[in-house]
Design a protein around this motif. Structure first.
Motif, PDB file in Angstrom:
ATOM      1  N   ILE A 245     -70.162 -69.674 -35.334  1.00 18.46           N
ATOM      2  CA  ILE A 245     -71.489 -69.171 -34.965  1.00 18.46           C
ATOM      3  C   ILE A 245     -72.516 -70.290 -35.045  1.00 18.46           C
ATOM      4  O   ILE A 245     -73.351 -70.451 -34.146  1.00 18.46           O
ATOM      5  CB  ILE A 245     -71.886 -67.989 -35.873  1.00 18.46           C
ATOM      6  N   PRO A 256     -75.570 -67.671 -25.327  1.00 11.73           N
ATOM      7  CA  PRO A 256     -75.790 -66.763 -26.468  1.00 11.73           C
ATOM      8  C   PRO A 256     -75.518 -65.313 -26.102  1.00 11.73           C
ATOM      9  O   PRO A 256     -76.410 -64.466 -26.063  1.00 11.73           O
ATOM     10  CB  PRO A 256     -77.261 -67.002 -26.822  1.00 11.73           C
ATOM     11  N   PHE A 258     -72.466 -62.382 -26.961  1.00 11.10           N
ATOM     12  CA  PHE A 258     -71.268 -62.058 -27.720  1.00 11.10           C
ATOM     13  C   PHE A 258     -70.865 -60.618 -27.439  1.00 11.10           C
ATOM     14  O   PHE A 258     -71.719 -59.738 -27.356  1.00 11.10           O
ATOM     15  CB  PHE A 258     -71.508 -62.223 -29.225  1.00 11.10           C
ATOM     16  N   ARG A 285     -71.825 -60.751 -39.461  1.00  6.77           N
ATOM     17  CA  ARG A 285     -71.682 -61.506 -38.218  1.00  6.77           C
ATOM     18  C   ARG A 285     -72.907 -61.322 -37.317  1.00  6.77           C
ATOM     19  O   ARG A 285     -73.410 -62.289 -36.739  1.00  6.77           O
ATOM     20  CB  ARG A 285     -70.407 -61.075 -37.470  1.00  6.77           C
ATOM     21  N   ILE A 289     -75.560 -64.346 -36.265  1.00  6.88           N
ATOM     22  CA  ILE A 289     -75.847 -64.687 -34.866  1.00  6.88           C
ATOM     23  C   ILE A 289     -77.345 -64.674 -34.616  1.00  6.88           C
ATOM     24  O   ILE A 289     -77.906 -65.606 -34.012  1.00  6.88           O
ATOM     25  CB  ILE A 289     -75.128 -63.710 -33.919  1.00  6.88           C
TER      26      ILE A 289
END
Length: 436
Positions: A245, A256, A258, A285, A289
């Motif tokens: 990340i 960017p 995900f 997570r 991010i």
């Protein structure tokens, strides 16, 4: 010249494989065609994640034979591997190829085209445990972006999933070969590549042994690739490391955006699903991010109605997602698949409850997507324009997966342009203006 039409169900990986198999037929004199062009050959690449995918396969076969009753119909893909006998019994099907055999289509096909024998076997499929070969694949000419397969198979036996049964063990290409394919794709004028696989974060297993990692692939692409933009199609939260990340946060090539499967926001249901994480890891997570990429787009896969998901446990999922800084949801009602662990889990969730839960999450997804788009209004982005959206306009996706609509300019199709986002349309699209 002979014409072949492909109908592809399911994931981006299937689209990559369909495109590669189509190219392998070109030396035989086949050109790619549409269904309505009365092709000589139909190839249906199937999915078997849900019951609906199975039903779609049967419907497509019927439609193919209506278009050209004299055509040859070949079925490949996950459904073909899991239920080959069932498919071979569908009226109109000439050949069913398993996971091992689908890439051998050019060699196996000729007798079926010329009907040289009435005794030709309809079914050519070996046991999936022998499926250890890796076949590189990528899509071209289907759209501006290319789907590049870098990994296949899965070693994660989730309770609801048949993919390990359909595609076998996890296996991958090498970093060196992937870089070579990227340069091959670059020569075709492609501006963006989407890296795909069944369990892409498990990249690096060759001949049953781990020799490389997905992070090493990402680093090599960043350093050596000539393509401008890369997307990661989907990655398990436990395989998306903090180190990765941080690296992606400063990358000049990876966008960017995900897509991280969650499947349930309840730890109890995650355990029933045999997932390899709990929701606390998922929060970590998403938080990580957003700390390094505040404008990142984060998509989430969710399954509703898994056996054992009580109304209370579903509400845990709903509240968890509602409070999470995500951008959209992909919602899948649970579909019972033979030979999976979930078949024996109780209690079952009836169809009406699954529909209601799915509807709730679809509404939540619409709210999340609109809120994300509204947060981008007034900002600038880099948009790859793909096609005409409607008369006088064209559309494309920004680096963080905002679909943007601007006035049409044929010179800007298949180019990346700087765009300022103005406002949302009534339909929820981002309206923009290309900056000079």
């Amino acid at each position: 010249m002979k014409k072949v039409a492909f109908y592809t169900l399911g994931c981006k990986l299937n689209f990559a494989e369909s495109s590669s198999i189509a190219r392998s037929l070109e030396p035989m004199g086949f050109v790619r065609a549409e269904f309505q062009d009365q092709p000589d050959l139909f190839v249906i690449n199937t999915c078997s994640v849900t019951e609906q995918a199975d039903k779609k396969c049967k419907k497509v076969v019927r439609e193919a034979k209506k278009v050209n009753p004299n055509s040859t119909v070949v079925i490949i893909g996950c459904y073909a591997q899991l239920k080959p006998e069932e498919i071979s019994a569908i009226p109109g099907v000439d050949l069913v190829l398993g996971a091992n055999e689908k890439f051998q289509l050019p060699t196996l096909l000729p007798p079926y085209l010329h009907r040289e024998s009435a005794d030709l076997p309809k079914l050519i499929a070996s046991e999936i445990r022998y499926d250890l070969d890796y076949h590189a694949s990528y899509s071209v000419n289907d759209r501006t972006r290319t789907f590049l397969k870098v990994q296949d198979g899965c070693d994660y036996p989730c309770s609801y999933c048949t993919i390990p049964l359909a595609r076998g063990q996890s296996r991958s290409d090498t970093v060196e070969k992937v870089l070579g394919l990227i340069e091959e794709i670059s020569a075709k004028g492609v501006k963006e590549i989407v890296l795909t696989g069944v369990n892409i974060g498990d990249f690096g297993i060759q001949n049953g042994k781990r020799v490389e990692t997905f992070f090493q692939l990402v680093q090599a692409i960043e350093e050596k690739s000539s393509i401008q933009r890369f997307r990661i199609s989907s990655i398990e939260p436990n395989l998306l490391t903090s180190e990765m990340i941080t690296f992606l946060g400063v990358s000049t090539k990876f966008v960017p955006h995900f897509h991280i499967p969650l499947q349930s926001g309840s730890n109890a249901v995650l355990r029933l699903m045999k997932r390899r994480y709990q929701r606390e890891l998922y929060v970590d997570r998403v938080t990580s991010i957003k700390e390094v990429m505040p404008n990142a787009c984060i998509g989430v896969d969710v399954i509703v109605g898994h056996p054992g998901e009580t109304p209370e446990l579903f509400l845990e999922t709903y509240e968890f997602l509602n409070g999470l800084d995500i951008s959209y949801l992909h919602v899948f009602p649970y579909s019972e698949r033979p030979n999976t662990y979930a078949v024996d889990i109780q209690p079952k969730v009836d169809g009406m409850q699954k529909s209601e839960r799915s509807k709730m999450l679809h509404i939540l997804s619409d709210k999340k997507r609109r809120a994300f788009y509204e947060s981008q209004a007034g900002l600038k982005g880099q948009v790859l324009f793909e096609e005409s959206a409607s008369p006088g306009t064209m559309e494309g996706f920004s680096e963080n997966y905002v679909r943007v609509v601007v006035p049409f300019d044929p010179l800007q199709i298949n180019t990346i342009q700087s765009v300022r986002y103005k406002s949302l349309s009534e339909a929820g699209e981002m309206l923009g203006v290309v900056l000079e």
